[in-house]
Design a protein around this motif. Structure first.
Motif, mmCIF file in Angstrom:
data_model
loop_
_atom_site.group_PDB
_atom_site.id
_atom_site.type_symbol
_atom_site.label_atom_id
_atom_site.label_comp_id
_atom_site.label_asym_id
_atom_site.label_seq_id
_atom_site.Cartn_x
_atom_site.Cartn_y
_atom_site.Cartn_z
ATOM 1 N N GLN A 42 0.706 -1.221 0.041
ATOM 2 C CA GLN A 42 -0.053 0.036 0.156
ATOM 3 C C GLN A 42 0.849 1.345 -0.080
ATOM 4 O OE1 GLN A 42 -3.088 -0.183 2.954
ATOM 5 N NE2 GLN A 42 -4.384 -0.758 1.399
ATOM 6 N N VAL A 43 0.714 2.154 -1.105
ATOM 7 C CA VAL A 43 1.268 3.470 -1.056
ATOM 8 C C VAL A 43 0.504 4.579 -1.096
ATOM 9 C CG1 VAL A 43 3.315 4.616 -2.487
ATOM 10 C CG2 VAL A 43 2.982 1.987 -2.670
ATOM 11 N N THR A 44 0.780 5.711 -0.500
ATOM 12 C CA THR A 44 0.017 6.767 -0.290
ATOM 13 C C THR A 44 0.835 7.852 -1.256
ATOM 14 O OG1 THR A 44 -0.817 6.331 1.662
ATOM 15 C CG2 THR A 44 -0.941 8.638 1.037
ATOM 16 N N TYR A 45 0.104 8.333 -1.967
ATOM 17 C CA TYR A 45 0.522 9.331 -2.966
ATOM 18 C C TYR A 45 -0.188 10.656 -2.807
ATOM 19 C CZ TYR A 45 2.518 5.476 -5.781
ATOM 20 O OH TYR A 45 3.340 4.224 -6.002
ATOM 21 N N PRO A 46 0.454 11.863 -2.545
ATOM 22 C CA PRO A 46 -0.069 13.160 -2.939
ATOM 23 C C PRO A 46 -0.430 13.388 -4.259
ATOM 24 C CG PRO A 46 1.877 13.423 -1.663
ATOM 25 C CD PRO A 46 2.177 11.992 -2.354
ATOM 26 N N THR A 47 -1.152 14.148 -4.675
ATOM 27 C CA THR A 47 -1.654 14.078 -6.222
ATOM 28 C C THR A 47 -0.428 14.751 -6.736
ATOM 29 O OG1 THR A 47 -3.996 14.706 -5.439
ATOM 30 C CG2 THR A 47 -3.586 15.204 -7.783
ATOM 31 N N PRO A 48 0.058 13.947 -7.661
ATOM 32 C CA PRO A 48 1.029 14.600 -8.534
ATOM 33 C C PRO A 48 1.027 15.829 -9.180
ATOM 34 C CG PRO A 48 0.799 12.072 -8.978
ATOM 35 C CD PRO A 48 -0.309 12.472 -8.158
ATOM 36 N N GLN A 49 1.891 16.599 -9.191
ATOM 37 C CA GLN A 49 1.842 17.977 -9.874
ATOM 38 C C GLN A 49 2.617 17.877 -11.207
ATOM 39 O OE1 GLN A 49 -0.613 20.227 -8.487
ATOM 40 N NE2 GLN A 49 -0.893 18.499 -7.157
ATOM 41 N N ARG A 50 3.893 17.302 -11.317
ATOM 42 C CA ARG A 50 4.612 17.136 -12.281
ATOM 43 C C ARG A 50 4.931 15.794 -12.556
ATOM 44 N NH1 ARG A 50 6.199 20.552 -8.667
ATOM 45 N NH2 ARG A 50 7.865 19.267 -7.950
ATOM 46 N N PRO A 51 4.077 14.927 -13.156
ATOM 47 C CA PRO A 51 4.309 13.475 -13.551
ATOM 48 C C PRO A 51 5.057 13.356 -14.750
ATOM 49 C CG PRO A 51 1.865 14.327 -13.936
ATOM 50 C CD PRO A 51 2.685 15.400 -13.110
ATOM 51 N N VAL A 52 5.879 12.394 -14.755
ATOM 52 C CA VAL A 52 6.814 11.990 -15.982
ATOM 53 C C VAL A 52 6.458 10.520 -16.279
ATOM 54 C CG1 VAL A 52 9.084 11.425 -16.737
ATOM 55 C CG2 VAL A 52 8.128 13.797 -15.784
ATOM 56 N N SER A 53 6.104 10.344 -17.509
ATOM 57 C CA SER A 53 5.944 8.831 -17.740
ATOM 58 C C SER A 53 6.970 8.168 -18.828
ATOM 59 C CB SER A 53 4.567 8.629 -18.326
ATOM 60 O OG SER A 53 4.538 9.055 -19.755
ATOM 61 N N TYR A 54 7.255 6.940 -18.721
ATOM 62 C CA TYR A 54 8.315 6.425 -19.599
ATOM 63 C C TYR A 54 7.626 5.370 -20.494
ATOM 64 C CZ TYR A 54 12.048 3.431 -21.178
ATOM 65 O OH TYR A 54 13.134 3.099 -21.823
ATOM 66 N N ASP A 55 8.080 5.370 -21.921
ATOM 67 C CA ASP A 55 7.784 4.371 -22.771
ATOM 68 C C ASP A 55 6.269 4.367 -23.145
ATOM 69 O OD1 ASP A 55 8.129 2.475 -24.636
ATOM 70 O OD2 ASP A 55 8.455 0.998 -23.169
ATOM 71 N N ILE A 56 5.662 3.908 -24.167
ATOM 72 C CA ILE A 56 4.313 4.010 -24.517
ATOM 73 C C ILE A 56 3.373 3.359 -23.543
ATOM 74 C CG2 ILE A 56 2.779 2.862 -26.308
ATOM 75 C CD1 ILE A 56 4.953 2.957 -28.363
ATOM 76 N N SER A 57 3.932 2.492 -22.733
ATOM 77 C CA SER A 57 2.958 1.862 -21.921
ATOM 78 C C SER A 57 2.388 2.754 -21.039
ATOM 79 C CB SER A 57 3.854 0.719 -21.091
ATOM 80 O OG SER A 57 2.952 -0.022 -20.400
ATOM 81 N N GLY A 58 3.285 3.380 -20.216
ATOM 82 C CA GLY A 58 2.962 4.462 -19.088
ATOM 83 C C GLY A 58 2.436 5.590 -19.690
ATOM 84 N N THR A 59 2.905 5.856 -20.968
ATOM 85 C CA THR A 59 2.346 7.291 -21.387
ATOM 86 C C THR A 59 0.863 7.217 -21.962
ATOM 87 O OG1 THR A 59 4.513 7.704 -22.136
ATOM 88 C CG2 THR A 59 2.855 9.079 -23.236
ATOM 89 N N GLU A 60 0.658 6.117 -22.744
ATOM 90 C CA GLU A 60 -0.509 5.791 -23.076
ATOM 91 C C GLU A 60 -1.706 5.613 -22.113
ATOM 92 O OE1 GLU A 60 -1.049 3.583 -26.767
ATOM 93 O OE2 GLU A 60 0.345 5.154 -27.728
ATOM 94 N N LYS A 61 -1.345 4.947 -21.045
ATOM 95 C CA LYS A 61 -2.368 4.842 -19.886
ATOM 96 C C LYS A 61 -2.597 6.145 -19.310
ATOM 97 C CE LYS A 61 -0.205 0.263 -18.665
ATOM 98 N NZ LYS A 61 0.310 -0.491 -17.792
ATOM 99 N N MET A 62 -1.719 7.295 -19.447
ATOM 100 C CA MET A 62 -1.912 8.297 -18.848
ATOM 101 C C MET A 62 -2.899 9.244 -19.883
ATOM 102 S SD MET A 62 -0.425 8.959 -15.792
ATOM 103 C CE MET A 62 0.054 10.887 -15.687
ATOM 104 N N PHE A 63 -2.584 9.281 -21.165
ATOM 105 C CA PHE A 63 -3.343 9.677 -22.239
ATOM 106 C C PHE A 63 -4.676 9.297 -22.307
ATOM 107 C CE2 PHE A 63 0.642 10.739 -24.914
ATOM 108 C CZ PHE A 63 0.958 11.828 -24.161
ATOM 109 N N ALA A 64 -4.890 8.019 -22.241
ATOM 110 C CA ALA A 64 -6.271 7.467 -22.292
ATOM 111 C C ALA A 64 -7.193 7.884 -21.001
ATOM 112 C CB ALA A 64 -6.006 5.699 -22.194
ATOM 113 N N LEU A 65 -6.597 8.479 -19.993
ATOM 114 C CA LEU A 65 -7.408 8.991 -18.919
ATOM 115 C C LEU A 65 -7.655 10.461 -19.045
ATOM 116 C CD1 LEU A 65 -6.076 6.460 -15.857
ATOM 117 C CD2 LEU A 65 -8.333 6.462 -16.853
ATOM 118 N N GLY A 66 -7.019 10.884 -19.994
ATOM 119 C CA GLY A 66 -7.368 12.452 -20.168
ATOM 120 C C GLY A 66 -6.391 13.272 -19.396
#
Length: 329
Positions: A42-66
């Protein structure tokens, strides 16, 4: 009245949904937080303000959620560039800063002033290259790992099937970025499409033997148990001949490929390793000339964006299913 209302709201219990705890941000206070399960912890995150993604995998998961407008940037190896052209999020790729064209590094993340990084274990994060969640944590940078790679990370060794891992990531991202409704809707749509693919497979038929050829001539590099193609192939009505390979992606010998007698070969298409060159090599390989796949010229090309963990996995299953139906399987 207003003072009493604020006090009452402060006493409301934490909202729990799908295993996550979300704390509303107090007026004028710090960002909201969300607790999710990542790689068995279990990990607790503050809402990211400057998120960075790597590769198509992470990037398109982010894009797909707008989430494109909320991203500091992404890192993508240039060999995957052809996959951008075929992406439904091509416009997002154009407007979000591209921070690197090779592997993600600690220097890139620090220079970008990122506060949150999304990558996979040994497909982004790496002890050898000096960029790990623990090292980033020391710099005040939080991390989230692709659930698909958790089988090889940490003490929990969370082993989740590739497509279930995709859905878990989308749901967790929804909680971390507080777009849960959007994530729930997207996962529901993807699951529904996947169910339709599975229903279309021939009932009772022997699964089609499929070999995934990523690259390599001395030894073929292929998809194993923990990689998305294994689930994509199964949903379409096939069986990855290396589904029992205890790896995500790994090298095998040509002899096991020959012994498997694949009926269809899925070929990965890269910018620097075009699919046709790989098909020509396989056709010239003596040991496979009499395999059903080569004898019947049964090659199905997929882009990197379809083969790595991401929302395009479902479209890949639909595409492969159509191909298998077209050859009577």
């Amino acid at each position: 009245m207003r003072t009493r209302l604020v006090a009452l709201l402060a006493l409301l219990p934490l909202v729990a949904a799908c295993g996550a705890t979300v704390e509303p941000a107090p007026a004028g206070g710090p960002p909201a937080t969300a607790t999710v399960t990542n790689c068995g912890e279990q990990v607790t995150y503050p809402t990211p303000q400057r998120p960075v993604s790597y590769d198509i995998s992470g990037t398109e998961k982010m894009f797909a959620l707008g989430l494109a407008d909320r991203m500091r940037g992404y890192v993508l190896n240039k060999v995957a560039d052809p996959s951008i052209d075929g992406s439904e999020w091509k416009a997002d790729y154009a407007k979000v800063p591209r921070l690197g064209t090779a592997r993600i590094t600690r220097e890139i993340v620090v220079d970008a002033q990122a506060d949150w990084v999304f990558a996979g274990w040994n497909s982004g994060f790496s002890e050898e290259r000096g960029i790990t969640p623990k090292l980033l944590e020391q710099l005040g940078i939080r991390s989230y790992l692709h659930t698909e790679t958790c089988w090889d990370y940490g003490t929990a060794k969370a082993d989740v099937s590739p497509l279930d891992a995709l859905f878990a990531d989308l749901e967790n991202l929804g909680k971390i970025f507080h777009v849960e409704a959007r994530a729930t809707e997207l996962v529901g749509q993807l699951r529904s499409r996947l169910d339709a693919v599975r229903r279309g497979a021939s009932a009772g038929a022997e699964p089609t033997r499929v070999f995934v050829y990523d690259s390599g001539t001395d030894q073929p590099f292929t998809a194993g148990k923990h990689a998305a193609p294994t689930d994509i192939i199964a949903a379409a009505g096939g069986r990855n001949v290396f589904a029992e390979l205890a790896d995500g992606w790994g090298s095998v010998g040509w002899e096991p490929v020959v012994q498997a007698q694949p009926e269809v070969i899925v070929v990965a298409d890269y910018g620097d390793q075009p699919a046709q060159a790989k098909i020509d090599f396989v056709k010239s390989f003596e040991g496979l000339k009499n395999s059903p796949a080569v004898r019947e010229n049964r090659f199905h090309v997929m882009s990197v964006g379809e083969l790595v963990s991401g929302p395009r996995n479902v479209a890949a299953a639909e595409s492969l299913a159509r191909y298998l139906r077209s050859i009577g399987r």
